[in-house]
Design a protein around this motif. Structure first.
Motif: not given
Length: 168
Positions: A29-37, A70-81
């Motif tokens: 979803l973060a990749v889509l946010l970056a590329q579409l928005v 888990y919240a930190s791991l999710i945040l890391a995936q968001f940043c990476i995406g």
């Protein structure tokens, strides 16, 4: 990422899927946010996209070093995406626009090969470093490579990169 989830969450491989699936979805979803928005609205040049994309990628790598929940791991995936969504179009378009039309196929092959190298290098070297040297080392190396990428993009690339058509 899966092994990090298993180690940090203290779960088995089967249980890790319950955590990694949603985390990968957040990254996508973060990749889509970056590329579409973001990219259409910010109208950044390819060199800028590469540099700006490295910031969230770097943050994601550093968060993975220190993540304990888990919240930190999710945040890391968001940043990476988010970082992937910004940086990849930057270097793909930059490479394409930096060469003449006759070399488009060559540069496209190089870009795709470079992307594919991650699927070869990570299992051989990243997992070895993670398991036998230090579980933080692959993320620290990644962070270092991202700093190098920003410096290279900033100082190693000409400002005119990606403007082949305008130079004619």
């Amino acid at each position: 990422f899966v092994f990090t989830v298993m180690d940090r969450m203290g779960v088995s491989g089967r249980e890790a899927a319950q955590f990694t699936g949603p985390a990968f979805t957040v990254g996508a979803l973060a990749v889509l946010l970056a590329q579409l928005v973001l990219i259409p609205r910010l109208k950044m040049r390819n060199k800028t996209l590469m540099m700006v994309g490295c910031v969230p990628l770097f943050l994601g790598a550093i968060i993975l070093v220190f993540a304990r929940d888990y919240a930190s791991l999710i945040l890391a995936q968001f940043c990476i995406g988010l970082g992937q969504g910004l940086a990849r179009p930057g270097f793909s378009s930059g490479a394409s626009l930096a060469v003449s039309p006759q070399l488009q196929g060559n540069v496209a092959g190089l870009v795709i090969s470079a992307n594919g190298m991650g699927f070869i290098i990570t299992p051989f070297f990243g997992l070895f470093l993670y398991e036998y040297v230090n579980p933080h080392l692959p993320f620290v190396i990644c962070a270092g490579l991202l700093v190098f990428m920003v410096l290279f993009a900033r100082f190693g690339l000409k400002d005119g990169v990606g403007e082949y058509a305008e130079a004619d």
